[in-house]
Design a protein around this motif. Sequence first.
Motif, PDB file in Angstrom:
ATOM      1  N   LEU A 291     -20.102 -13.764   0.004  1.00 13.05           N
ATOM      2  CA  LEU A 291     -19.413 -12.441  -1.708  1.00 13.05           C
ATOM      3  C   LEU A 291     -18.740 -11.902  -0.506  1.00 13.05           C
ATOM      4  N   ILE A 292     -19.439 -10.720   0.508  1.00 16.34           N
ATOM      5  CA  ILE A 292     -18.729  -9.945   1.605  1.00 16.34           C
ATOM      6  C   ILE A 292     -17.239  -9.950   1.512  1.00 16.34           C
ATOM      7  N   SER A 293     -17.143 -11.692   2.150  1.00 19.13           N
ATOM      8  CA  SER A 293     -15.914 -12.753   2.838  1.00 19.13           C
ATOM      9  C   SER A 293     -14.954 -12.875   1.476  1.00 19.13           C
ATOM     10  N   ILE A 294     -15.934 -13.108   0.834  1.00 24.64           N
ATOM     11  CA  ILE A 294     -14.762 -13.060  -0.483  1.00 24.64           C
ATOM     12  C   ILE A 294     -14.300 -11.978  -1.105  1.00 24.64           C
ATOM     13  N   VAL A 295     -14.886 -11.418  -1.684  1.00 20.97           N
ATOM     14  CA  VAL A 295     -14.714  -8.951  -1.533  1.00 20.97           C
ATOM     15  C   VAL A 295     -13.375  -9.624  -0.759  1.00 20.97           C
ATOM     16  N   LEU A 296     -13.608  -9.542  -0.319  1.00 19.38           N
ATOM     17  CA  LEU A 296     -12.698  -8.527   1.841  1.00 19.38           C
ATOM     18  C   LEU A 296     -11.537  -9.207   1.780  1.00 19.38           C
ATOM     19  N   ILE A 297     -11.370 -10.964   1.425  1.00 19.30           N
ATOM     20  CA  ILE A 297     -10.192 -11.479   1.771  1.00 19.30           C
ATOM     21  C   ILE A 297      -9.934 -11.535  -0.073  1.00 19.30           C
ATOM     22  N   SER A 298     -10.279 -11.394  -0.494  1.00 19.07           N
ATOM     23  CA  SER A 298      -9.113 -11.589  -2.050  1.00 19.07           C
ATOM     24  C   SER A 298      -8.703 -10.366  -2.006  1.00 19.07           C
ATOM     25  N   ILE A 299      -9.643  -8.926  -1.401  1.00 22.61           N
ATOM     26  CA  ILE A 299      -9.285  -7.319  -1.971  1.00 22.61           C
ATOM     27  C   ILE A 299      -7.967  -7.131  -1.501  1.00 22.61           C
ATOM     28  N   LEU A 300      -8.096  -7.952  -0.202  1.00 26.33           N
ATOM     29  CA  LEU A 300      -7.377  -7.026   0.792  1.00 26.33           C
ATOM     30  C   LEU A 300      -6.002  -7.716   0.438  1.00 26.33           C
ATOM     31  N   ASN A 301      -6.307 -10.054  -0.113  1.00 25.23           N
ATOM     32  CA  ASN A 301      -5.471 -10.428   0.213  1.00 25.23           C
ATOM     33  C   ASN A 301      -4.375 -10.033  -1.642  1.00 25.23           C
ATOM     34  N   VAL A 302      -4.919  -9.327  -2.131  1.00 27.63           N
ATOM     35  CA  VAL A 302      -4.489  -8.883  -2.917  1.00 27.63           C
ATOM     36  C   VAL A 302      -3.216  -7.569  -3.009  1.00 27.63           C
ATOM     37  N   MET A 303      -4.169  -6.577  -2.331  1.00 26.82           N
ATOM     38  CA  MET A 303      -4.219  -5.025  -2.659  1.00 26.82           C
ATOM     39  C   MET A 303      -2.690  -5.309  -1.434  1.00 26.82           C
ATOM     40  N   MET A 304      -2.604  -6.379  -0.352  1.00 26.13           N
ATOM     41  CA  MET A 304      -1.360  -6.042   0.743  1.00 26.13           C
ATOM     42  C   MET A 304      -0.453  -7.403  -0.345  1.00 26.13           C
ATOM     43  N   MET A 305      -0.594  -7.704  -1.119  1.00 23.75           N
ATOM     44  CA  MET A 305       0.726  -8.174  -2.280  1.00 23.75           C
ATOM     45  C   MET A 305       1.164  -6.782  -2.872  1.00 23.75           C
ATOM     46  N   SER A 306       0.251  -6.228  -3.959  1.00 25.83           N
ATOM     47  CA  SER A 306       1.064  -5.060  -4.323  1.00 25.83           C
ATOM     48  C   SER A 306       1.387  -3.913  -3.865  1.00 25.83           C
ATOM     49  N   VAL A 307       1.348  -3.989  -2.268  1.00 28.23           N
ATOM     50  CA  VAL A 307       1.911  -2.907  -1.797  1.00 28.23           C
ATOM     51  C   VAL A 307       3.707  -3.676  -1.472  1.00 28.23           C
ATOM     52  N   TYR A 308       3.460  -5.065  -1.605  1.00 36.60           N
ATOM     53  CA  TYR A 308       4.002  -5.286  -1.102  1.00 36.60           C
ATOM     54  C   TYR A 308       5.810  -5.169  -2.423  1.00 36.60           C
ATOM     55  N   GLU A 309       4.774  -5.672  -3.103  1.00 32.61           N
ATOM     56  CA  GLU A 309       5.792  -6.169  -4.451  1.00 32.61           C
ATOM     57  C   GLU A 309       6.235  -4.356  -4.620  1.00 32.61           C
ATOM     58  N   ARG A 310       5.585  -3.517  -4.620  1.00 29.08           N
ATOM     59  CA  ARG A 310       6.245  -2.169  -5.381  1.00 29.08           C
ATOM     60  C   ARG A 310       6.569  -1.513  -3.844  1.00 29.08           C
ATOM     61  N   ILE A 311       7.785  -1.801  -2.889  1.00 31.73           N
ATOM     62  CA  ILE A 311       7.646  -0.623  -2.213  1.00 31.73           C
ATOM     63  C   ILE A 311       8.564  -0.110  -3.261  1.00 31.73           C
ATOM     64  N   GLY A 312       9.563  -0.487  -3.674  1.00 29.56           N
ATOM     65  CA  GLY A 312      10.464   0.224  -3.964  1.00 29.56           C
ATOM     66  C   GLY A 312      10.006   1.927  -4.867  1.00 29.56           C
ATOM     67  N   GLU A 313       8.905   1.135  -5.246  1.00 34.69           N
ATOM     68  CA  GLU A 313       8.608   1.959  -6.367  1.00 34.69           C
ATOM     69  C   GLU A 313       7.109   3.063  -5.881  1.00 34.69           C
ATOM     70  N   ILE A 314       6.988   2.944  -4.264  1.00 37.86           N
ATOM     71  CA  ILE A 314       6.176   4.004  -3.566  1.00 37.86           C
ATOM     72  C   ILE A 314       7.990   4.249  -2.833  1.00 37.86           C
ATOM     73  N   GLY A 315       8.425   4.333  -2.432  1.00 39.96           N
ATOM     74  CA  GLY A 315       9.502   4.695  -2.310  1.00 39.96           C
ATOM     75  C   GLY A 315      10.160   6.094  -3.716  1.00 39.96           C
ATOM     76  N   THR A 316      10.465   5.140  -4.579  1.00 41.90           N
ATOM     77  CA  THR A 316      10.068   6.306  -5.981  1.00 41.90           C
ATOM     78  C   THR A 316       9.584   7.246  -5.530  1.00 41.90           C
ATOM     79  N   ILE A 317       8.044   7.295  -5.585  1.00 38.16           N
ATOM     80  CA  ILE A 317       7.419   7.751  -6.296  1.00 38.16           C
ATOM     81  C   ILE A 317       6.906   8.909  -5.433  1.00 38.16           C
ATOM     82  N   ALA A 318       7.562   8.259  -3.892  1.00 37.57           N
ATOM     83  CA  ALA A 318       7.204   9.657  -2.532  1.00 37.57           C
ATOM     84  C   ALA A 318       8.048  10.646  -2.765  1.00 37.57           C
ATOM     85  N   SER A 319       9.571   9.816  -2.958  1.00 37.85           N
ATOM     86  CA  SER A 319      10.937  10.283  -3.278  1.00 37.85           C
ATOM     87  C   SER A 319      10.735  12.131  -3.964  1.00 37.85           C
ATOM     88  N   ILE A 320      10.036  11.731  -4.933  1.00 35.34           N
ATOM     89  CA  ILE A 320       9.923  12.497  -5.934  1.00 35.34           C
ATOM     90  C   ILE A 320       8.766  13.402  -5.901  1.00 35.34           C
TER      91      ILE A 320
END
Lengths: 416, 236
Positions: A291-320
């Motif tokens: 369970l621990i590895s499932i959670v670790l791997i899947s959350i890490l994976n999803v969150m890394m994808m989320s961050v990667y997909e939203r770089i532009g958005e992160i730039g926007t909210i950081a700028s403002i």
Amino acid sequence: MKSIIKIAWRNLLRYTRRTLLTASLIAVGVAMVIVFGGVGNSFKSEVIGILTNSNLGDIQIHKKGYVGSIDNLPLDISIPEKGLKKIESLLDNNPEIKAYSPRIRFGAMASNYVQTTGMRFTAVYPEKESKTCPSLVERIKEGNSNPESFVSPGSIVIPLNISTGMNLKLGDNIVLVATNKDGSVNGMTFKISGISENILGPQGKDGYIHIDDAKSLLRIENGEITEIAIKLNNFNKLSSIYAGLKNELKNIQGETTAKPMFEIHTWEELSPFASISKIVTLLIMVVRLVLISIVLISILNVMMMSVYERIGEIGTIASIGTLPSKILALFLTEGLSLGFFSAIAGSIIGIIIILFINLVKLKFKFGMMEISLAPQIPTAEVFFALVIVVIISALASLQPAFKASKMEPVEALRHV
Amino acid sequence: MELVVLDNVKKSYVTGEVLTPALKGISISIESGKFVSFVGPSGSGKTTLLNLIGCLDKPTEGKVLVANTEISQMDRKTSAKFRGDNIGFIFQNFNLIPILTVYENVEYPLIMVQNVPTEKRKQRINDLLEKVGMIDQQNKYPAQLSGGQKQRVAVARALVTEPKLVLADEPTANLDHATAYKVIGLMHEMKKKFDTTFIFATHDQKIVGEAEILYTLEDGLITQKQENKKPGEVSK
Ligand SMILES: Nc1ncnc2c1ncn2[C@@H]1O[C@H](COP(=O)(O)OP(=O)(O)O)[C@@H](O)[C@H]1O
Ligand SMILES: [Mg+2]
């Protein structure tokens, strides 16, 4: 905070399929931990209950060296009357001891005048034995199962496999021939007063007679016995009481040798099931690790994808002017919510499965035991799963969230 | 009053072994309440310049003062706070947050950047959405809007925090001409209403006439400064 949660949620729902997939993976993991924990522990306590309550007792005391050759049921490694008295006074004064039962165990040939077979016997005082092993009489399916008198002088309880194998019924006679510790052979006739379920033993050929009969059969003149089985008031205190008793027993030493005369063992050391029980515990741990590895791997994976997909958005909210700490909080909340709500869903599924198992009363045979699983809702397991998932989700989101919060707005903006 | 002062500002980028001088010594000062434009071909340094003024980047040399604050001294957190308090941004690609509605996009800086109480917030957002003509669309998501509509929302978002300065890098580059003029017109109108300083960069010669002050950039240097007494005339 409210808006951070709102934004985190919307971002999760934005990739519905991915979120659902991850959530179900975590939910299945959590449900598995709960079901496995509940069923495994129920199985363990059920089997341990059967073993200790019908046969082993919680703790046993023998003459030193007995357990080492317990397969031969030696009569010469015995507890003499004096020693028995000392142990009895020790046990009588211990408030944690519910009951104890002195026994003589021996091997004998049993004959119905046509066939002969080797059997193992436990000779007991019925009232003491019933207090120490309360479910023993429940196993006597035919004949006298009165806890006070299930064996009396002249009567014998035999297991079902002997009864069917040798075609013996209640009231029939059976002859036991046994060799006593001096090597001479003696025989006695008994009347079958009870037929029991097969008790877990090497061959399951375990019978019961009254301890006075054993003394005559084996020509034991003084009050020596071979073992004392002990029942505790509280099984959960087993290890501490065991340690206490062990200490006290050390002081009872032989007259000639200044060494402890007796040995003491818990049921775990006496039953092969203890290792199965340990394997079950280990499996539960393994499922938790999975369970621990499932959670670790899947959350890490999803969150890394989320961050990667939203770089532009992160730039926007950081700028403002969104502070790095808020960006960190946004992504952490996202990962945490995903983990937490998946774990809640998984817990509900797990609890439903356990309730269902309880409802259908899952029964199965384990060796010669009839096990009926009645898993309790494992509160500890549910709590463990929730806490661990939340902690691991937080840990897994931390790195991607940090990455997001550390992005330079200018560079992130170029990503659009 | 001078809102933005640049004193011999230089900025070079280092990529691997290559040093690209993007700004080669710029000294300007921009007064508060003006509508300013940087024009120049692609690669002339407009974005670099706006990023420095917008506190998003630091100069290699020279001083950048925005609202009397030297920006090169700020750390990440301080500059984020400074931007949130003083500067509004309008982007070429609109950069609305796709998971938030029009209303929520305008609300975002008031909740996540500043901390404006609910009543005041509602009032300001509704007022701005009314002014940019997006009040009817307030519950739509960015994906449901046209480019021009998105940029109107972005203008509202940039103004909602009542900044001293609004920066817009190529705000019309992704819009057709008619819409581009309307958005510039809207920005001009907002400048008058809120007395906010607007600085925008563009390489589109046709809309530069809208500006009161026009700086021309070429190859990292300002080559011309024009003052337009009657902004808005050129385009009409
Ligand atoms: N991050 C960067 N790394 C390296 N070179 C850059 C970077 N950003 C801009 N440049 C270079 O700096 C010069 C000015 O770019 P920029 O400010 O984007 O001009 P404009 O916005 O006027 O098109 C160009 O030569 C460009 O290639
Ligand atoms: Mg540019």
